[in-house]
Design an enzyme around this catalytic site. Structure first.
Site, mmCIF file in Angstrom:
data_model
loop_
_atom_site.group_PDB
_atom_site.id
_atom_site.type_symbol
_atom_site.label_atom_id
_atom_site.label_comp_id
_atom_site.label_asym_id
_atom_site.label_seq_id
_atom_site.Cartn_x
_atom_site.Cartn_y
_atom_site.Cartn_z
ATOM 1 N N ILE A 148 7.709 -5.195 -4.298
ATOM 2 C CA ILE A 148 8.809 -5.752 -5.103
ATOM 3 C C ILE A 148 10.066 -5.915 -4.239
ATOM 4 C CG2 ILE A 148 10.341 -5.281 -7.058
ATOM 5 C CD1 ILE A 148 7.916 -3.882 -8.419
ATOM 6 N N TYR B 162 6.421 10.643 -12.574
ATOM 7 C CA TYR B 162 6.885 9.248 -12.519
ATOM 8 C C TYR B 162 7.627 8.891 -13.811
ATOM 9 C CZ TYR B 162 6.767 4.255 -11.333
ATOM 10 O OH TYR B 162 7.114 2.951 -11.015
ATOM 11 N N ASP C 272 13.731 0.037 4.911
ATOM 12 C CA ASP C 272 12.433 0.616 4.539
ATOM 13 C C ASP C 272 12.166 1.809 5.457
ATOM 14 O OD1 ASP C 272 9.937 -0.765 2.745
ATOM 15 O OD2 ASP C 272 9.368 0.883 4.075
ATOM 16 N N ASN D 122 15.854 0.043 -4.790
ATOM 17 C CA ASN D 122 14.508 -0.340 -5.242
ATOM 18 C C ASN D 122 13.422 0.644 -4.833
ATOM 19 O OD1 ASN D 122 12.233 -2.474 -5.831
ATOM 20 N ND2 ASN D 122 12.010 -1.925 -3.667
ATOM 21 N N ASP E 162 15.412 6.442 5.587
ATOM 22 C CA ASP E 162 15.114 6.995 4.265
ATOM 23 C C ASP E 162 16.288 6.722 3.317
ATOM 24 O OD1 ASP E 162 14.577 8.568 2.037
ATOM 25 O OD2 ASP E 162 13.609 10.149 3.219
ATOM 26 N N LYS F 271 11.608 8.083 -13.840
ATOM 27 C CA LYS F 271 11.983 6.696 -14.136
ATOM 28 C C LYS F 271 12.869 6.645 -15.391
ATOM 29 C CE LYS F 271 10.303 4.440 -10.645
ATOM 30 N NZ LYS F 271 11.150 3.637 -9.743
ATOM 31 N N SER G 144 11.411 1.043 -14.140
ATOM 32 C CA SER G 144 10.033 0.709 -14.494
ATOM 33 C C SER G 144 9.974 0.668 -16.017
ATOM 34 C CB SER G 144 9.093 1.801 -13.980
ATOM 35 O OG SER G 144 7.800 1.664 -14.556
HETATM 36 N N1 LIG Z 1 4.061 -1.895 -8.619
HETATM 37 C C1 LIG Z 1 4.283 -1.619 -9.889
HETATM 38 O O1 LIG Z 1 3.382 -1.770 -10.733
HETATM 39 C C2 LIG Z 1 5.650 -1.167 -10.337
HETATM 40 C C3 LIG Z 1 5.955 -1.238 -11.708
HETATM 41 C C4 LIG Z 1 7.201 -0.822 -12.149
HETATM 42 C C5 LIG Z 1 8.141 -0.374 -11.249
HETATM 43 N N2 LIG Z 1 7.852 -0.308 -9.922
HETATM 44 C C6 LIG Z 1 8.887 0.195 -9.018
HETATM 45 O O2 LIG Z 1 9.223 -0.819 -8.082
HETATM 46 C C7 LIG Z 1 9.726 -0.229 -6.879
HETATM 47 C C8 LIG Z 1 8.984 -0.801 -5.693
HETATM 48 O O3 LIG Z 1 7.608 -0.486 -5.848
HETATM 49 P P1 LIG Z 1 6.430 -1.343 -5.186
HETATM 50 O O4 LIG Z 1 5.391 -1.498 -6.211
HETATM 51 O O5 LIG Z 1 6.980 -2.521 -4.487
HETATM 52 O O6 LIG Z 1 5.905 -0.228 -4.163
HETATM 53 P P2 LIG Z 1 5.294 -0.356 -2.707
HETATM 54 O O7 LIG Z 1 4.731 0.984 -2.462
HETATM 55 O O8 LIG Z 1 4.447 -1.565 -2.594
HETATM 56 O O9 LIG Z 1 6.577 -0.590 -1.783
HETATM 57 C C9 LIG Z 1 7.572 0.367 -1.730
HETATM 58 C C10 LIG Z 1 8.257 0.289 -0.376
HETATM 59 O O10 LIG Z 1 9.300 1.267 -0.399
HETATM 60 C C11 LIG Z 1 9.263 1.990 0.806
HETATM 61 N N3 LIG Z 1 9.844 3.315 0.577
HETATM 62 C C12 LIG Z 1 9.314 4.355 -0.136
HETATM 63 N N4 LIG Z 1 10.150 5.397 -0.124
HETATM 64 C C13 LIG Z 1 11.223 5.019 0.595
HETATM 65 C C14 LIG Z 1 12.426 5.668 0.963
HETATM 66 N N5 LIG Z 1 12.684 6.928 0.603
HETATM 67 N N6 LIG Z 1 13.343 4.976 1.695
HETATM 68 C C15 LIG Z 1 13.080 3.707 2.098
HETATM 69 N N7 LIG Z 1 11.966 3.061 1.787
HETATM 70 C C16 LIG Z 1 11.046 3.694 1.043
HETATM 71 C C17 LIG Z 1 7.803 2.032 1.229
HETATM 72 O O11 LIG Z 1 7.676 2.256 2.631
HETATM 73 C C18 LIG Z 1 7.336 0.639 0.792
HETATM 74 O O12 LIG Z 1 7.472 -0.319 1.825
HETATM 75 C C19 LIG Z 1 9.526 1.281 -7.052
HETATM 76 O O13 LIG Z 1 10.750 1.878 -7.452
HETATM 77 C C20 LIG Z 1 8.491 1.382 -8.169
HETATM 78 O O14 LIG Z 1 8.568 2.593 -8.846
HETATM 79 C C21 LIG Z 1 6.628 -0.699 -9.442
#
Ligand SMILES: NC(=O)c1ccc[n+]([C@@H]2O[C@H](COP(=O)([O-])OP(=O)(O)OC[C@H]3O[C@@H](n4cnc5c(N)ncnc54)[C@H](O)[C@@H]3O)[C@@H](O)[C@H]2O)c1
Length: 262
Positions: A18, A149, A37, A85, A58, A153, A136
């Protein structure tokens, strides 16, 4: 000319999923974007694609957030939009160790608190700023299979509401993104519950970015890339018992599938 054109934007967790789509969407709308990231290579790749700047690190620790915002200010001059994010889906139930609950709390809640701590003094002085929290649908409803989670959230969504309620009249705009399943590595790793509950209606990360850009233009707080979430949220508020009975039926379905797989 939109509010995004020429703006300085930061996206945490922007190397994949995302966050990558948000960074691309903001850049396409004319923003100058800093991509953060944990994965330095992923951040660098997205920076190259978007003409932005990579600032790996981080985005949840106090020092990490401070360093990120200082580096972003150096690159951009001014941060107009901060997309908090990065998030993690860890843990299952009460047996999950405290250290895992704590990690979920740090990344899914405290990252937003720490970023706003750094950004607000300048934004309030200037009278404008835009803070985007990727929460989320689990933050409005619940996520079967992961109590840490769901709880964190809800915390993220609640903190976004608090920011909006407290600072909107001083120029702060807050958007809270609440999708259900999105086709990223997080969903792929979400186990049986994630597959059963989320897979069918899962959308592409680009649709989340589109929903945010639309919501920014319209000045909406809640960004619901899955419009049906509004109905579930209304049911949870108006008839919590009925909503919980539906969730319990879904939990039983997950357990039946899991038993069938054994
Ligand atoms: N994928 C889903 O179904 C979904 C649904 C609702 C909400 N979300 C939320 O969307 C956001 C992004 O999720 P996604 O699905 O793209 O996940 P993802 O795991 O595909 O990507 C997340 C990215 O964040 C990076 N990351 C993790 N912790 C970090 C930190 N402490 N500092 C910097 N970078 C960090 C990871 O290296 C990764 O590249 C999250 O907050 C997740 O909870 C995801």
């Amino acid at each position: 000319m939109t509010i995004i054109d020429g703006a300085g934007a930061v996206v945490t967790g922007g190397g994949a999923g995302i966050g990558r789509a948000l960074a691309r969407g903001l850049a396409a709308a004319g923003a100058r974007v800093v991509i953060n990231d944990l994965d330095a290579e992923a951040a660098a790749a997205v920076a190259e694609q978007t003409g932005g700047y990579a600032v790996p690190g981080d985005a949840s620790t106090e020092q990490g957030v401070r360093d990120l915002i200082a580096a972003a200010r150096e690159q951009l001059g001014w941060i107009d939009i901060y997309c908090s994010n990065a998030g993690i889906a860890v843990g299952t139930d009460p047996q999950t160790p405290d250290s895992t609950w704590q990690r979920a709390w740090e990344v899914n809640v405290m990252a937003h608190v720490r970023a706003s701590r750094e950004l607000l003094p300048d934004w309030l002085e200037r009278g404008r700023g835009c803070f985007v929290v990727t929460a989320s649908a689990a933050g409005l409803l619940t996520m079967l299979g992961s109590a840490p989670y769901s709880v964190t959230k809800h915390g993220a969504e609640s903190y976004a509401e608090w920011l909006a309620a407290t600072y909107a009249h001083r120029g702060l705009t807050v958007h809270c993104i609440c999708p259900q399943g999105v086709k990223t590595s997080m969903l792929a790793e979400s186990g049986q519950a994630g597959q059963i509950v989320l897979q069918d209606a899962a959308i592409e990360p680009e649709q989340v970015a589109e929903a945010l850009l639309d919501g920014m233009a319209a000045g909406r707080f809640l960004i619901l890339p899955h419009p049906e979430v509004r109905g579930y949220y209304e049911l949870r508020a108006s008839d919590t018992g009925k909503w919980l009975r539906g969730m319990s039926r879904m939990q039983q379905r997950i357990e039946e599938v899991e038993r069938g797989l054994q």
